[in-house]
Design a protein around this motif. Sequence first.
Motif, PDB file in Angstrom:
ATOM      1  N   THR A  79      -3.354  -1.939 -63.930  1.00  0.00           N
ATOM      2  CA  THR A  79      -2.676  -2.954 -64.731  1.00  0.00           C
ATOM      3  C   THR A  79      -2.789  -4.333 -64.083  1.00  0.00           C
ATOM      4  O   THR A  79      -2.331  -4.538 -62.951  1.00  0.00           O
ATOM      5  N   ALA A  80      -3.402  -5.269 -64.802  1.00  0.00           N
ATOM      6  CA  ALA A  80      -3.506  -6.640 -64.301  1.00  0.00           C
ATOM      7  C   ALA A  80      -2.152  -7.326 -64.403  1.00  0.00           C
ATOM      8  O   ALA A  80      -1.417  -7.146 -65.381  1.00  0.00           O
ATOM      9  N   LEU A  81      -1.823  -8.123 -63.393  1.00  0.00           N
ATOM     10  CA  LEU A  81      -0.540  -8.827 -63.357  1.00  0.00           C
ATOM     11  C   LEU A  81      -0.812 -10.315 -63.199  1.00  0.00           C
ATOM     12  O   LEU A  81      -0.868 -10.841 -62.089  1.00  0.00           O
ATOM     13  N   THR A  82      -0.967 -11.000 -64.325  1.00  0.00           N
ATOM     14  CA  THR A  82      -1.300 -12.421 -64.275  1.00  0.00           C
ATOM     15  C   THR A  82      -0.123 -13.326 -64.604  1.00  0.00           C
ATOM     16  O   THR A  82      -0.226 -14.541 -64.458  1.00  0.00           O
ATOM     17  N   ASN A  83       1.002 -12.746 -65.054  1.00  0.00           N
ATOM     18  CA  ASN A  83       2.145 -13.590 -65.398  1.00  0.00           C
ATOM     19  C   ASN A  83       3.453 -12.848 -65.138  1.00  0.00           C
ATOM     20  O   ASN A  83       3.462 -11.649 -64.864  1.00  0.00           O
ATOM     21  N   VAL A  84       4.536 -13.580 -65.243  1.00  0.00           N
ATOM     22  CA  VAL A  84       5.851 -13.037 -64.897  1.00  0.00           C
ATOM     23  C   VAL A  84       6.270 -11.924 -65.851  1.00  0.00           C
ATOM     24  O   VAL A  84       6.922 -10.953 -65.434  1.00  0.00           O
ATOM     25  N   ASN A  85       5.901 -12.018 -67.121  1.00  0.00           N
ATOM     26  CA  ASN A  85       6.284 -10.975 -68.072  1.00  0.00           C
ATOM     27  C   ASN A  85       5.666  -9.625 -67.711  1.00  0.00           C
ATOM     28  O   ASN A  85       6.311  -8.578 -67.829  1.00  0.00           O
ATOM     29  N   GLN A  86       4.427  -9.649 -67.267  1.00  0.00           N
ATOM     30  CA  GLN A  86       3.766  -8.411 -66.855  1.00  0.00           C
ATOM     31  C   GLN A  86       4.427  -7.836 -65.604  1.00  0.00           C
ATOM     32  O   GLN A  86       4.572  -6.620 -65.483  1.00  0.00           O
ATOM     33  N   ARG A  87       4.847  -8.710 -64.704  1.00  0.00           N
ATOM     34  CA  ARG A  87       5.521  -8.220 -63.494  1.00  0.00           C
ATOM     35  C   ARG A  87       6.875  -7.608 -63.836  1.00  0.00           C
ATOM     36  O   ARG A  87       7.241  -6.556 -63.310  1.00  0.00           O
ATOM     37  N   MET A  88       7.625  -8.263 -64.719  1.00  0.00           N
ATOM     38  CA  MET A  88       8.925  -7.726 -65.100  1.00  0.00           C
ATOM     39  C   MET A  88       8.786  -6.402 -65.845  1.00  0.00           C
ATOM     40  O   MET A  88       9.640  -5.525 -65.743  1.00  0.00           O
ATOM     41  N   GLU A  89       7.693  -6.235 -66.573  1.00  0.00           N
ATOM     42  CA  GLU A  89       7.466  -4.995 -67.301  1.00  0.00           C
ATOM     43  C   GLU A  89       7.308  -3.815 -66.349  1.00  0.00           C
ATOM     44  O   GLU A  89       7.682  -2.681 -66.678  1.00  0.00           O
ATOM     45  N   GLU A  90       6.786  -4.062 -65.151  1.00  0.00           N
ATOM     46  CA  GLU A  90       6.653  -2.987 -64.171  1.00  0.00           C
ATOM     47  C   GLU A  90       8.025  -2.475 -63.725  1.00  0.00           C
ATOM     48  O   GLU A  90       8.215  -1.270 -63.543  1.00  0.00           O
ATOM     49  N   PHE A  91       8.982  -3.372 -63.567  1.00  0.00           N
ATOM     50  CA  PHE A  91      10.354  -2.944 -63.273  1.00  0.00           C
ATOM     51  C   PHE A  91      10.936  -2.180 -64.456  1.00  0.00           C
ATOM     52  O   PHE A  91      11.576  -1.145 -64.284  1.00  0.00           O
ATOM     53  N   ARG A  92      10.695  -2.697 -65.654  1.00  0.00           N
ATOM     54  CA  ARG A  92      11.275  -2.099 -66.861  1.00  0.00           C
ATOM     55  C   ARG A  92      10.735  -0.684 -67.092  1.00  0.00           C
ATOM     56  O   ARG A  92      11.478   0.219 -67.500  1.00  0.00           O
ATOM     57  N   LYS A  93       9.449  -0.492 -66.849  1.00  0.00           N
ATOM     58  CA  LYS A  93       8.858   0.831 -67.038  1.00  0.00           C
ATOM     59  C   LYS A  93       9.475   1.852 -66.099  1.00  0.00           C
ATOM     60  O   LYS A  93       9.639   3.017 -66.452  1.00  0.00           O
ATOM     61  N   ARG A  94       9.831   1.411 -64.907  1.00  0.00           N
ATOM     62  CA  ARG A  94      10.365   2.349 -63.923  1.00  0.00           C
ATOM     63  C   ARG A  94      11.868   2.565 -64.074  1.00  0.00           C
ATOM     64  O   ARG A  94      12.359   3.687 -63.922  1.00  0.00           O
ATOM     65  N   TYR A  95      12.623   1.510 -64.386  1.00  0.00           N
ATOM     66  CA  TYR A  95      14.086   1.609 -64.357  1.00  0.00           C
ATOM     67  C   TYR A  95      14.754   1.513 -65.721  1.00  0.00           C
ATOM     68  O   TYR A  95      15.964   1.774 -65.821  1.00  0.00           O
ATOM     69  N   GLY A  96      14.028   1.159 -66.758  1.00  0.00           N
ATOM     70  CA  GLY A  96      14.591   1.165 -68.103  1.00  0.00           C
ATOM     71  C   GLY A  96      15.868   0.349 -68.219  1.00  0.00           C
ATOM     72  O   GLY A  96      15.937  -0.811 -67.813  1.00  0.00           O
ATOM     73  N   GLN A  97      16.925   0.971 -68.775  1.00  0.00           N
ATOM     74  CA  GLN A  97      18.204   0.282 -68.976  1.00  0.00           C
ATOM     75  C   GLN A  97      18.933  -0.007 -67.673  1.00  0.00           C
ATOM     76  O   GLN A  97      19.907  -0.773 -67.677  1.00  0.00           O
ATOM     77  N   ARG A  98      18.454   0.569 -66.592  1.00  0.00           N
ATOM     78  CA  ARG A  98      19.060   0.280 -65.279  1.00  0.00           C
ATOM     79  C   ARG A  98      18.578  -1.056 -64.730  1.00  0.00           C
ATOM     80  O   ARG A  98      19.059  -1.511 -63.701  1.00  0.00           O
ATOM     81  N   PHE A  99      17.624  -1.687 -65.422  1.00  0.00           N
ATOM     82  CA  PHE A  99      17.022  -2.942 -64.958  1.00  0.00           C
ATOM     83  C   PHE A  99      17.358  -4.095 -65.899  1.00  0.00           C
ATOM     84  O   PHE A  99      17.408  -3.938 -67.116  1.00  0.00           O
ATOM     85  N   ALA A 100      17.590  -5.266 -65.311  1.00  0.00           N
ATOM     86  CA  ALA A 100      17.727  -6.509 -66.076  1.00  0.00           C
ATOM     87  C   ALA A 100      17.178  -7.642 -65.221  1.00  0.00           C
ATOM     88  O   ALA A 100      17.081  -7.525 -63.991  1.00  0.00           O
ATOM     89  N   GLU A 101      16.824  -8.724 -65.869  1.00  0.00           N
ATOM     90  CA  GLU A 101      16.294  -9.864 -65.117  1.00  0.00           C
ATOM     91  C   GLU A 101      16.758 -11.165 -65.733  1.00  0.00           C
ATOM     92  O   GLU A 101      17.042 -11.241 -66.927  1.00  0.00           O
ATOM     93  N   MET A 102      16.846 -12.199 -64.909  1.00  0.00           N
ATOM     94  CA  MET A 102      17.200 -13.537 -65.360  1.00  0.00           C
ATOM     95  C   MET A 102      16.651 -14.536 -64.353  1.00  0.00           C
ATOM     96  O   MET A 102      16.269 -14.173 -63.241  1.00  0.00           O
ATOM     97  N   THR A 103      16.604 -15.788 -64.751  1.00  0.00           N
ATOM     98  CA  THR A 103      16.115 -16.814 -63.841  1.00  0.00           C
ATOM     99  C   THR A 103      17.263 -17.363 -62.999  1.00  0.00           C
ATOM    100  O   THR A 103      18.434 -17.284 -63.383  1.00  0.00           O
TER     101      THR A 103
END
Length: 206
Positions: free
Chosen positions: A156-180
């Motif tokens: 999986t290529a990671l060229t932007n922040v959305n792709q990086r956050m998706e890696e957390f989401r795939k692993r932790y689902g509803q246990r994960f949240a993000e904000m700036t």
Amino acid sequence: RQLREADQLHREFEQAVYDEPEGFVPMSGLTERVRNRYRRLAGKAHEIFIKHFEQAGWPLVGRLSNADVFDQIVAPKLQENGRRIAYFLIDALRFELGVALEKELSHEGSIEMHAACAQLPTITRVGMASLLPSAGKLLNLKRDDKEEVVPYLGDTALTNVNQRMEEFRKRYGQRFAEMTLKDILLKKNQTVDGTVQLLVIRTDEI
């Protein structure tokens, strides 16, 4: 320690210059002298670093690597019942800034600080990708058609922040949240759902 303190003093000096009123330039000559001295010091430190880098390789043997930070420090704590973690992804948070942050937080409770070897090359997309889950095992770097370095986590290529956050989401689902970080500072009364165990707080402002 001396280099860390030099970094701190120069950062504070540049902040003072930045905060000067527009058009206020009576110390412009001194400013350039300070900057030149700092460049020379940084240049000497760089030469020594490269010499040792060529001999010992990177990351240093026996030292924590950025790519292992999540799996070795964060992930085990998320397995503990009731544990909730705020994971800050801050661009260019170098060691001397970490020391300053440790000093500020020490008034709030017990603090432990550990240095980690940055992922090379130290550009934002690579550095941020190195702090993702499984980065130590799966992170690899490739060049695209423009000869720019692109980090991959597995395939999986990671060229932007959305792709990086998706890696957390795939692993932790509803246990994960993000904000700036800006959201936290500017928007009052922010709430985090009770199901969230891993809150990623991010900023790319250096």
